[in-house]
Design a protein around this motif. Structure first.
Motif, PDB file in Angstrom:
ATOM      1  N   GLU B  89       0.814  -1.210   0.000  1.00 33.26           N
ATOM      2  CA  GLU B  89       0.000   0.000   0.000  1.00 33.26           C
ATOM      3  C   GLU B  89       0.851   1.264   0.000  1.00 33.26           C
ATOM      4  N   LEU B  90       1.909   1.228   0.760  1.00 33.79           N
ATOM      5  CA  LEU B  90       2.741   2.422   0.887  1.00 33.79           C
ATOM      6  C   LEU B  90       3.683   2.583  -0.308  1.00 33.79           C
ATOM      7  N   THR B  93       3.248   5.297  -2.855  1.00 32.28           N
ATOM      8  CA  THR B  93       3.351   6.703  -2.476  1.00 32.28           C
ATOM      9  C   THR B  93       4.787   7.093  -2.172  1.00 32.28           C
ATOM     10  N   LEU B 111       2.699  14.347   1.066  1.00 38.00           N
ATOM     11  CA  LEU B 111       2.466  12.904   1.147  1.00 38.00           C
ATOM     12  C   LEU B 111       1.847  12.526   2.479  1.00 38.00           C
ATOM     13  N   THR B 114      -1.850  13.829   2.781  1.00 38.85           N
ATOM     14  CA  THR B 114      -2.864  13.088   2.028  1.00 38.85           C
ATOM     15  C   THR B 114      -3.029  11.669   2.570  1.00 38.85           C
ATOM     16  N   ASN B 115      -1.947  11.069   3.017  1.00 45.39           N
ATOM     17  CA  ASN B 115      -2.041   9.709   3.546  1.00 45.39           C
ATOM     18  C   ASN B 115      -2.811   9.633   4.853  1.00 45.39           C
ATOM     19  N   THR B 116      -2.622  10.622   5.691  1.00 45.35           N
ATOM     20  CA  THR B 116      -3.209  10.520   7.019  1.00 45.35           C
ATOM     21  C   THR B 116      -4.516  11.288   7.161  1.00 45.35           C
ATOM     22  N   LYS B 323      -1.791   4.624  12.772  1.00 49.73           N
ATOM     23  CA  LYS B 323      -1.583   4.959  11.372  1.00 49.73           C
ATOM     24  C   LYS B 323      -0.560   6.081  11.236  1.00 49.73           C
ATOM     25  N   ASN B 327       3.016   5.905   9.417  1.00 57.56           N
ATOM     26  CA  ASN B 327       3.346   6.780   8.302  1.00 57.56           C
ATOM     27  C   ASN B 327       4.635   7.539   8.546  1.00 57.56           C
TER      28      ASN B 327
END
Lengths: 341, 341
Positions: B89-90, B93, B111, B114-116, B323, B327
């Motif tokens: 998944e990561l 990105t 990054l 948007t991811n978190t 999460k 990240n």
DNA sequence: TGTTAGCACTCATTACTTTCGAGTGCTAAC
DNA sequence: GTTAGCACTCGAAAGTAATGAGTGCTAACA
């Protein structure tokens, strides 16, 4: 139907009042606070006409009127009076000379935001059409070479180049002379493939380095393309209820952060700036769709040597246009006097 | 009273549930959705205990419970489970290698945001204790001299100096040699007055230029002091009702724009970072008073050569701590692999 | 013909009341 | 120690009524 003088006066009064209060303004208010000496009933008739003509609307039946975009437009174009602001007041907020342009522009944005209570943006000048002034290579160590590129307008860029072969001071000197004699004074467009290959041939075994340097020059220009934009006072939008509700605010703040939208604004302003010094975009006239509910006032500044940038104020449609225009003009004057020494 | 295992499990369940829903969680919910097989009444008794112990509170009588800062703290310290997130998944990105550090850091901030779905900040590395690597003077024209200063870690600064006397290429060469032989390799602290006056003496009539250059060096370091901070996803705070009301949002956004507060955060994080890789500030623990209602998770990255900076995520107290930590760790890994080649 | 007074009407806003239900604490029984 | 049951609390939502700012329209007036 004709927009006669009386209608103008009434429209003007409506806009003025609405700018101040933010509330729909009713016929009674106008009748009381203007020197027209008309009863509210008469005003009502006139207001009905003005509504039919598209200058004002009722947010709902049995409410007062508020200006439409068109109403604001007429106001800005023909009714706005130049406020004679005391020079004193502005004196206290002078921009200070900074040796770093970016600091100065940041300061400018902040000054405008605090003075007007709206959000502000200042774009760094774009230097598109400028000429190369100096290229300077220096040996950092065996593997690294520092390339400094100075463009007209004293914009300086540097890059570190990694070189494969070891290189001595003497070679660096030669390359410097080679590059400067052939490239100095040329604009970006004038550096073409023919020139590049000729240079490479002359550089002999060091042609790789020439390539790298030219790449760096290209990149230096390109970098300037996605131009820097400074913003300030974004949170001022919370002072205006019509912009403060979270969905609208979120969009606006997103736009300010992304800067993509602002960039569009800058481009558009620069394109249109030939004719007028200051531009006003009201509501849907805005080049940026996320700012439909805002008005934007922009100005173009010119530091000479082709360095042009944009200053903008973004606020609610019912912004104090006079004040904003005054502030922009003042800031432009100040930037002028700082740079045209 | 002791925080026995059952109480722990219940507390954990409360926090988890609250993180997901943002609603106060009641005894019935816990009784149904845990494997404890206890009736709601029993849970109620335990909850009363947990409240007495300060881990949870009721926003009002006859509402469920929500965690206190202390409750979150216990959760983060002892109950958070390392999520086994799919590496896949990561992968999508990944940060891309950029030659310009600032671009890379901007990208990193974006990054993370948007991811978190929280707000993020990345501070540029501070280079306080670094050494001078190279000084390079070049003649631009009769009146101007370009000084380029390279500091360890390949941070490059340049200044244009205006000189009064005309100066030729030869003198520039001499000055370059003089400055480099004496200053290269020295840290900022090592350049003292004695050294400076000795240099001036050797420069003879050009001692003015030496002064200017040294000033420029000092300023180059000083500039780095008010360090650059990149933010992204500020408008994500509108996704969390507890932060979205306009007064709270305005304060937060102001803090993000001013960067003064963020700066404090960076300093504090760097100071405390010796012990742990990742720090979590919950509510009032935050170094920044405007962020009382937020949680902040920070990490320190290290690009080598003493270049350390801070990455932070700012969100509501009920943020998905697992999460966020994941990240951050991932981003740090990526930064590492990009720079420690 | 333009202006005005008056009146019925509309509708957002505010306050007040009612209803609903989620959740609690407590007691008594298991 | 656990649980069922019940009375109670209180926020949120829905419904109701009162208020008042403002309008459009008509009829009278200068």
């Amino acid at each position: 139907m004709e927009l006669n003088e009386r209608k103008m006066k009434i429209l003007q009064a409506i806009v003025r009042n609405y700018l101040e209060t933010g509330e729909p303004v009713g016929s009674r208010t106008i009748s009381k606070y203007t020197d027209l000496n008309l009863s509210s009933a008469t005003i009502r008739n006139e207001m009905a006409d003005l509504e039919e003509m598209g200058y004002i609307v009722q947010p709902h039946t049995s409410a007062g009127r508020i200006p439409t975009d068109l109403g604001y437009r007429i106001y800005v174009d023909t009714m706005m009076q130049e406020k004679e602001r005391e020079v004193e007041e502005l004196k206290g907020t002078l921009l200070e000379k900074e040796e770093r342009l970016d600091q100065l522009l940041k300061q400018t944005a902040k000054l405008l935001a605090t003075n007007t209570n709206y959000a502000s943006m200042v774009s760094a000048p774009s230097i598109h059409q400028n000429k190369l002034k100096l290229i300077q290579l220096s040996r950092v160590n065996d593997e690294q070479l520092l390339a400094v590129i100075v463009i007209e307008g004293n914009v300086i860029k540097n890059t570190l180049l990694n070189v494969s072969e070891k290189i001595n001071e003497e070679t660096v000197l030669k390359l410097n002379i080679l590059l400067n004699t052939h490239l100095t004074g040329l604009s970006i467009e004038e550096i073409n493939l023919k020139l590049i290959s000729s240079l490479k041939a002359q550089a002999g075994i060091h042609s790789d380095i020439v390539s790298d340097v030219i790449d760096a020059v290209a990149k230096a220009i390109h970098e300037e393309d996605d131009l820097e934009i400074y913003t300030s006072g974004t949170n001022n939008i919370f002072k205006y209820p019509e912009l403060a509700d979270s969905s609208a605010a979120s969009e606006l703040i997103g736009a300010f952060e992304e800067k993509q939208a602002l960039n569009e604004l800058v481009v558009r302003t620069l394109a249109e700036s030939e004719e007028t010094g200051i531009q006003v975009y009201i509501g849907n006239e805005s080049p940026v769709s996320t700012m439909k509910d805002c008005s934007i006032v922009t100005a173009t500044y010119d530091l000479g040597e082709g360095m042009k940038g944009t200053i903008g104020i973004i606020g609610p449609k019912r912004m104090d246009y006079e004040k904003v225009v005054d502030n922009l003009k003042d800031v432009m004057r100040q930037l002028d006097s700082i740079y045209k020494k």
